[in-house]
Design an enzyme around this catalytic site. Structure first.
Site, PDB file in Angstrom:
ATOM      1  N   ARG A  64       0.823  -1.215   0.000  1.00 41.05           N
ATOM      2  CA  ARG A  64       0.000   0.000   0.000  1.00 41.05           C
ATOM      3  C   ARG A  64       0.854   1.261   0.000  1.00 41.05           C
ATOM      4  O   ARG A  64       0.411   2.329  -0.437  1.00 41.05           O
ATOM      5  CB  ARG A  64      -0.993  -0.035   1.169  1.00 41.05           C
ATOM      6  CG  ARG A  64      -2.061  -1.100   0.967  1.00 41.05           C
ATOM      7  CD  ARG A  64      -3.013  -1.181   2.150  1.00 41.05           C
ATOM      8  NE  ARG A  64      -2.403  -1.735   3.346  1.00 41.05           N
ATOM      9  CZ  ARG A  64      -2.289  -3.034   3.609  1.00 41.05           C
ATOM     10  NH1 ARG A  64      -2.747  -3.918   2.761  1.00 41.05           N
ATOM     11  NH2 ARG A  64      -1.719  -3.450   4.724  1.00 41.05           N
ATOM     12  N   GLU A 101       5.946 -11.286  14.462  1.00 41.99           N
ATOM     13  CA  GLU A 101       5.427 -11.999  15.634  1.00 41.99           C
ATOM     14  C   GLU A 101       5.929 -13.448  15.624  1.00 41.99           C
ATOM     15  O   GLU A 101       6.385 -13.964  16.635  1.00 41.99           O
ATOM     16  CB  GLU A 101       3.903 -11.948  15.598  1.00 41.99           C
ATOM     17  CG  GLU A 101       3.286 -12.100  16.960  1.00 41.99           C
ATOM     18  CD  GLU A 101       1.782 -11.940  16.901  1.00 41.99           C
ATOM     19  OE1 GLU A 101       1.279 -11.302  15.960  1.00 41.99           O
ATOM     20  OE2 GLU A 101       1.124 -12.495  17.797  1.00 41.99           O
TER      21      GLU A 101
HETATM   22  P1  AMP Z   1       4.312  -2.814  11.689  1.00 42.86           P
HETATM   23  O1  AMP Z   1       5.581  -3.323  11.076  1.00 42.86           O
HETATM   24  O2  AMP Z   1       3.843  -3.602  12.874  1.00 42.86           O
HETATM   25  O3  AMP Z   1       4.394  -1.312  11.993  1.00 42.86           O
HETATM   26  O4  AMP Z   1       3.174  -3.015  10.605  1.00 42.86           O
HETATM   27  C1  AMP Z   1       3.038  -2.133   9.548  1.00 42.86           C
HETATM   28  C2  AMP Z   1       2.716  -2.836   8.254  1.00 42.86           C
HETATM   29  O5  AMP Z   1       1.734  -3.852   8.419  1.00 42.86           O
HETATM   30  C3  AMP Z   1       2.150  -1.844   7.270  1.00 42.86           C
HETATM   31  O6  AMP Z   1       2.706  -2.116   5.989  1.00 42.86           O
HETATM   32  C4  AMP Z   1       0.650  -2.062   7.313  1.00 42.86           C
HETATM   33  O7  AMP Z   1       0.094  -2.005   6.024  1.00 42.86           O
HETATM   34  C5  AMP Z   1       0.473  -3.460   7.917  1.00 42.86           C
HETATM   35  N1  AMP Z   1      -0.459  -3.460   9.072  1.00 42.86           N
HETATM   36  C6  AMP Z   1      -0.132  -3.718  10.368  1.00 42.86           C
HETATM   37  N2  AMP Z   1      -1.208  -3.681  11.178  1.00 42.86           N
HETATM   38  C7  AMP Z   1      -2.259  -3.364  10.376  1.00 42.86           C
HETATM   39  C8  AMP Z   1      -3.683  -3.120  10.614  1.00 42.86           C
HETATM   40  N3  AMP Z   1      -4.207  -3.213  11.838  1.00 42.86           N
HETATM   41  N4  AMP Z   1      -4.454  -2.805   9.551  1.00 42.86           N
HETATM   42  C9  AMP Z   1      -3.922  -2.701   8.317  1.00 42.86           C
HETATM   43  N5  AMP Z   1      -2.622  -2.902   8.033  1.00 42.86           N
HETATM   44  C10 AMP Z   1      -1.786  -3.226   9.037  1.00 42.86           C
END
Ligand code: AMP
Length: 181
Positions: A64, A101
């Site tokens: 995205r 995770e």
């Molecule tokens: P993080 O690495 O945990 O910050 O996760 C960010 C990435 O995961 C981004 O590319 C988001 O598109 C996706 N992502 C994580 N959590 C969500 C959520 N609750 N809703 C949509 N996309 C998420």
């Protein structure tokens, strides 16, 4: 956040419970992207703090971050660099591992996409734990480039990703916040 023109960006983001797994509230921006006002407002708001900054490239994180980052790059009049999941880029790459995770993932960028001293604006749709954006920051820095800032439409503040990124010395710009995961 209600934008300065009265536009409520949050209303255009759809929440899908228990996707992709139980307990996750998936923040779906496809409903924002398909709205002509929503898409434009989001891209404008991502760009405005950086209109006067010295930026060489906009980098977007798969997938995205490509849609938003491409539009931001076009708006700022800069080139776009894709940061992709392992094995997707056709030319020689440099990679950065990061912990999920369960297990480890890798993101990559073409080894010649950016050079020493280039100033990069990093874009993704959402920051949660910050793991992905932190890895992208490390990858950009590995290339010898500078992360001017990272900008996201959505912040999930409870997961502290923005805080972690700021601790790494990255300026963080986000448009709307949602509670929870
Ligand atoms: P993080 O690495 O945990 O910050 O996760 C960010 C990435 O995961 C981004 O590319 C988001 O598109 C996706 N992502 C994580 N959590 C969500 C959520 N609750 N809703 C949509 N996309 C998420």
């Amino acid at each position: 956040m209600i934008l300065r023109n009265g536009f409520d960006l949050k209303k255009y983001i759809r929440t899908i419970p228990d996707y992709p797994k139980p307990g996750i509230l998936f923040r779906d921006i496809t409903t924002l992207l398909s709205d002509l006002h929503g898409f434009r407002a989001a891209v404008d708001e991502l760009c405005w703090p950086f209109l006067k900054d010295q930026i060489d490239f906009v980098a977007g994180i798969e997938a995205r971050g490509f849609i938003l980052g491409g539009a931001v790059a076009h708006t700022l009049g800069r080139g776009f660099i894709p940061i992709r999941k392992k094995g997707k880029l056709p030319y020689r790459t440099i990679g950065q591992d990061y912990t999920l995770e369960y297990g480890v993932d890798t993101i990559e960028v073409h080894e010649d996409a950016m050079k020493k001293g280039d100033r990069i604006l990093l874009i993704d749709d959402l920051i949660a734990t910050g793991g992905t954006a932190a890895a992208a920051t490390d990858l950009i820095r590995k290339s010898g480039s500078v992360v001017v800032a990272a900008a996201f439409v959505i912040d999930l503040p409870e997961l502290k990703g923005a805080e972690i990124l700021r601790k790494k010395g990255v300026k963080v710009h986000t448009l709307v916040e949602f509670d929870g995961h």
